[in-house]
Structure formats: structure tokens, C-alpha cells
Design a protein around this motif. Structure first.
Motif, PDB file in Angstrom:
ATOM      1  N   GLY A  25      39.430  46.536  39.708  1.00 37.75           N
ATOM      2  CA  GLY A  25      39.230  46.877  39.567  1.00 37.75           C
ATOM      3  C   GLY A  25      38.170  46.540  40.964  1.00 37.75           C
ATOM      4  N   ASP A  26      38.204  45.417  40.071  1.00 38.55           N
ATOM      5  CA  ASP A  26      36.448  44.725  40.600  1.00 38.55           C
ATOM      6  C   ASP A  26      36.131  44.426  42.152  1.00 38.55           C
ATOM      7  OD1 ASP A  26      34.364  42.771  40.521  1.00 38.55           O
ATOM      8  OD2 ASP A  26      34.889  41.903  38.740  1.00 38.55           O
ATOM      9  N   GLU A  27      34.990  44.673  42.509  1.00 38.02           N
ATOM     10  CA  GLU A  27      34.639  44.962  43.552  1.00 38.02           C
ATOM     11  C   GLU A  27      34.598  43.836  44.619  1.00 38.02           C
ATOM     12  OE1 GLU A  27      31.063  47.126  43.427  1.00 38.02           O
ATOM     13  OE2 GLU A  27      31.924  48.937  43.585  1.00 38.02           O
ATOM     14  N   ALA A  28      34.098  42.628  43.011  1.00 38.55           N
ATOM     15  CA  ALA A  28      34.356  41.118  43.314  1.00 38.55           C
ATOM     16  C   ALA A  28      35.659  40.992  43.689  1.00 38.55           C
ATOM     17  CB  ALA A  28      33.463  40.091  42.651  1.00 38.55           C
ATOM     18  N   ALA A  29      37.262  41.573  43.604  1.00 38.51           N
ATOM     19  CA  ALA A  29      38.477  40.751  43.790  1.00 38.51           C
ATOM     20  C   ALA A  29      38.204  40.458  45.054  1.00 38.51           C
ATOM     21  CB  ALA A  29      39.195  41.739  43.481  1.00 38.51           C
ATOM     22  N   PRO A  30      38.105  40.811  45.847  1.00 34.60           N
ATOM     23  CA  PRO A  30      38.458  40.290  47.823  1.00 34.60           C
ATOM     24  C   PRO A  30      37.582  39.184  47.727  1.00 34.60           C
ATOM     25  CG  PRO A  30      37.973  42.510  47.608  1.00 34.60           C
ATOM     26  CD  PRO A  30      37.523  42.167  46.443  1.00 34.60           C
ATOM     27  N   THR A  31      36.527  38.700  47.188  1.00 36.32           N
ATOM     28  CA  THR A  31      36.018  37.589  46.821  1.00 36.32           C
ATOM     29  C   THR A  31      36.271  36.487  46.080  1.00 36.32           C
ATOM     30  OG1 THR A  31      33.494  38.635  47.543  1.00 36.32           O
ATOM     31  CG2 THR A  31      33.703  35.909  47.113  1.00 36.32           C
ATOM     32  N   LEU A  32      36.559  36.938  44.856  1.00 37.68           N
ATOM     33  CA  LEU A  32      36.972  35.826  44.111  1.00 37.68           C
ATOM     34  C   LEU A  32      39.008  34.699  44.767  1.00 37.68           C
ATOM     35  CD1 LEU A  32      36.450  37.274  40.785  1.00 37.68           C
ATOM     36  CD2 LEU A  32      35.931  35.174  41.605  1.00 37.68           C
ATOM     37  N   LEU A  33      39.974  35.918  45.233  1.00 38.88           N
ATOM     38  CA  LEU A  33      40.230  36.036  45.848  1.00 38.88           C
ATOM     39  C   LEU A  33      40.527  34.962  46.638  1.00 38.88           C
ATOM     40  CD1 LEU A  33      42.146  39.342  45.291  1.00 38.88           C
ATOM     41  CD2 LEU A  33      42.988  37.212  43.926  1.00 38.88           C
TER      42      LEU A  33
END
Length: 422
Positions: A25-33
């Protein structure tokens, strides 16, 4: 020098970090993906996680990229299934539109058709799924596998005699044939015949939780002594205090509510009038959730140690000699009038319901967890094996082979955490 090339190792590391961020649930997930997809633009797991993470963060067009990939690769079956489920939860357009477009391009693709029929059933459109399957049998091939699929949907649609006719002459080697024949016999009220059929199924596959569930109902309906063997005492159904303070529960409730961002429940799930979270809840990096699962692990271990001595062929026998491990976890938020219909979790041996918040003025009998009511497609005059009044901060544990449901409640919300363990 041997091993992966440097760039490949780096891409693999980026993918792992991105997927872990999504699960946590990390907020950075979309950027990392998005960054990881630049190196591996057609990685299915990352494409699905990216779309889900965009939906979770409120992106106005979360599915544009995934739809463009599916337009170029219409035979990506898993992508179609994932997109349909995400769109249904988001209540954005026709969830099956992209898959239907793919079938226009590839009208004889077996994987696409099976996905489409399954999703129709998950959406409760069993009569339509049955008719589509019958058309496939005429237009492509009258295969035994398709007859079995049609029979399954006919049964759920209430066309029981038609289902029985389809099942009658199928070759015995077909997977799930015995299970479908047993379920059909139960729908017709022939529980003795169903018992004979389902005993063969569990004898061949003792890990089939769905078959054990039908056996539980059949044996109870016919007063079969094996039911006492399967459910020897009330210790299999347990409500335990998680020792969480009011402050703990308040923090946890606030955290969980923030995760319920979809507009509807997932396709094919038991939730009616509520929503369910994505991913494995226990992987989220939040102190309140971590504290909850510390308490859950303790209660789960105590439950396993308290189980009675069980025959080695019993579906719970393995839990008496090991520490159970949680395989999946999620949160459910039911709104006024919401409920769960009778259902199963076949991903573990133990199922659960940890109650976090309930309406302040919930009346007696409302929102209760009921264990053992039969599913809606099987008419049986059986009451529950056990019924639990929801208590905030308490966990109910029970065998996964027991159907479970909840009763409706009035105004307010019913917030729970559930998991499967084995």
C-alpha cells in the motif's frame, strides 16, 4: 563470469520492489510500477498492479494504459479477467467491454471464451452464460468440457433438470464432474445420492475444500455419523478477544476506511452492499495493521493448539502439528442493509472474521456471523451450526469447509478484517 546480465538483474530488482510497494500500500507504488514497466512493458503482473494502484490513488483514468495493451494483445486472458474485475469495482462502464471486443477479433479463442463465461457467472448472469455456452457447442464443437460448463451455469440459474441432463452422459474422467453431479443432486433434494458422490470426490482429492463443504451439508441433512467425525465439537467454532483497546480499534478503523476506495464489491464475492480491499492486507506498512496481525497470529496459534485430536484424513488434521500461516487477508466494509451471502474461502483450512467496528445501535440478531447455512442455489432446511454476535476487537475462527454468511443490519457500518490460513 556467470549469472544474469547487470541490466536484467536491475530490472528484476525494480519489478520486485514495485510489486512489494503495491502489496504494502505504498503511495509510491504507481511511480515505481511505471518505472519498472519501462524496462518490462509487457509484464502482466506489473500491468495489473499498476492499474489497480492507479485506481486506489484516485487517478481519473486508471485503466487507459491497460486497455491499450489489451487492444494490441487481445489474447491476454489474465489481463482481461483482471481489468473486468477492476472496472466492476470502480463502476466504470461495462466491465466486460474490452473482453467482448477481443472476442470479436478472436471468436474461436477458447481461453477468452472461458474467461468470459466465468465472469458472466461471477456477475450473477448464469442464464446468459449457459445460453452462450450452448451457442458455442453448436457453432464450434459439442465438447464434453463445454457441456460441463453449461451444466454448471444451468444449475446456478435454477435450471436444474436441464443441468442434470447435460451431466448424465459425460465421460467420467472430466475434472469436477463428480462435484457438479453431487451439487445437482443436492439441488434436487437427493442428499443420499449426493453423499455417495461427494465421498468419492473427497476420497480422490482430500484438499478440495469445496467438496468437504458439500459433504458437511449432506452429512448433516442425512444424520450421517461422518458429520460428527467432521465437526466433533464446538471447539472448531471459536470467538476470541484480541485484547485491543478502544484507541487501538479507533486507529485501525480509520486506517481501514481509507483503504476502501472502490465503489462496489469484487465480482463473484459474497459482499452485498459494501466493498473489499485489494492486495494482502497484512503486508501493508501501517503500525495499526501490524499490531492487529500480531494479535491475530497469537489467537490463531492458540486456536490450532486447542483443536481436538483429529483423524489424519480430517481436513484440519495438519493444523494440529504445525503453526498456521496466513495466506491472504483483506478488509470488508458493509454499509446499511449490507450482508454476506453464504460462501466459502477455499484458499486455506481456517477462515475468519475479526470485527473492528459495528453500528452503535445494532439490534439483537443483526449483523450476526452465521456458520453453516447452505448456499442460495441449494434449497435445504438447515439452520446454522453456530451464530456469533459481532463484538469489536474480537476474532471468530472456523473451518474453511463451513459455509458462512452474515445477517442484515440497519443504519451504520460493519467493518471487519478477514483472512485465510493453513
Amino acid at each position: 563470469m556467470t549469472g544474469e546480465p547487470h541490466d536484467q538483474r536491475r530490472a528484476s530488482s525494480g519489478k520486485s520492489a514495485a510489486l512489494l510497494a503495491y502489496e504494502a500500500g505504498d503511495e509510491a507504488a504507481p511511480t515505481l510500477l511505471a518505472a519498472a514497466l519501462e524496462a518490462e512493458p509487457y509484464d502482466g503482473a506489473m500491468l495489473i498492479a499498476h492499474a489497480a494502484s492507479l485506481l486506489r490513488t484516485g487517478e481519473p483514468q486508471p485503466f487507459d494504459h491497460m486497455e491499450s495493451v489489451l487492444a494490441r494483445s487481445p489474447d491476454w486472458v489474465d489481463g482481461h479477467k483482471a481489468l473486468a474485475r477492476l472496472k466492476a469495482e470502480a463502476q466504470i462502464g461495462n466491465p466486460l467491454a474490452t473482453l467482448e471486443a477481443a472476442l470479436q477479433k478472436l471468436p474461436k479463442h477458447p481461453g477468452l471464451w472461458m474467461a468470459y463465461l466465468t465472469l458472466l457467472g461471477s456477475a450473477g448472469r448464469h442464464a446468459e452464460a449457459a445460453e452462450r455456452t450452448a451457442r458455442l457447442r453448436k457453432e464450434i464443437a459439442d465438447l464434453p468440457e463445454l457441456r460441463l460448463v453449461e451444466a454448471r451455469h444451468r444449475g446456478f440459474a435454477g435450471e436444474i433438470e436441464a443441468a442434470q441432463r447435460l451431466l448424465a452422459d459425460l465421460p467420467s474422467h472430466l475434472p469436477e464432474l463428480g462435484f457438479e453431479r453431487a451439487r445437482c443432486a443436492m439441488r434436487l433434494g437427493d442428499f443420499a445420492r449426493a453423499s455417495e458422490l461427494i465421498e468419492v470426490v473427497v476420497g480422490k482429492d482430500p484438499d478440495d475444500i469445496g467438496a468437504w463443504a458439500l459433504a458437511e451439508l449432506c452429512w448433516r441433512a442425512t444424520d450421517n455419523p461422518r458429520h460428527q467425525w467432521l465437526c466433533p465439537n464446538d471447539e472448531l467454532f471459536s470467538q476470541r478477544d484480541l485484547d485491543l483497546s478502544k484507541a487501538d480499534l479507533a486507529k485501525l478503523a480509520d486506517c481501514l476506511r481509507a483503504l476502501h476506495v472502490t465503489g462496489s464489491a469484487p465480482l463473484g464475492q459474497s459482499v452485498k452492499g459494501g466493498t473489499q480491499t485489494h492486495g494482502n492486507l497484512r503486508l501493508r506498512e501501517d503500525p495499526a495493521i501490524a499490531h492487529l496481525f500480531e494479535r491475530i497470529d497469537k489467537a490463531l496459534n492458540e486456536y490450532a493448539r486447542s483443536l481436538p485430536k483429529l483423524d489424519t484424513s480430517h481436513p484440519l488434521a495438519s493444523l494440529t502439528t504445525k503453526t498456521p500461516k496466513i495466506s491472504a487477508s483483506w478488509s470488508i466494509l458493509l454499509h446499511s442493509g449490507g450482508r454476506h451471502v453464504p460462501h466459502l474461502h477455499d484458499g486455506g483450512r481456517i477462515s475468519s472474521a475479526a470485527h473492528i467496528a459495528i453500528p452503535d445501535d445494532m439490534k439483537a440478531g443483526e449483523g450476526a456471523l452465521e456458520l453453516g447455512l447452505p448456499p442460495e442455489d441449494i434449497p435445504m432446511e438447515l439452520g446454522p451450526l453456530a451464530r456469533f454476535t459481532p463484538k469489536p476487537g474480537h476474532l471468530v475462527l472456523f473451518p474453511s469447509f463451513v459455509y458462512h454468511s452474515t445477517s442484515r443490519f440497519g443504519d451504520g457500518e460493519r467493518l471487519t478484517v478477514a483472512f485465510d490460513a493453513a
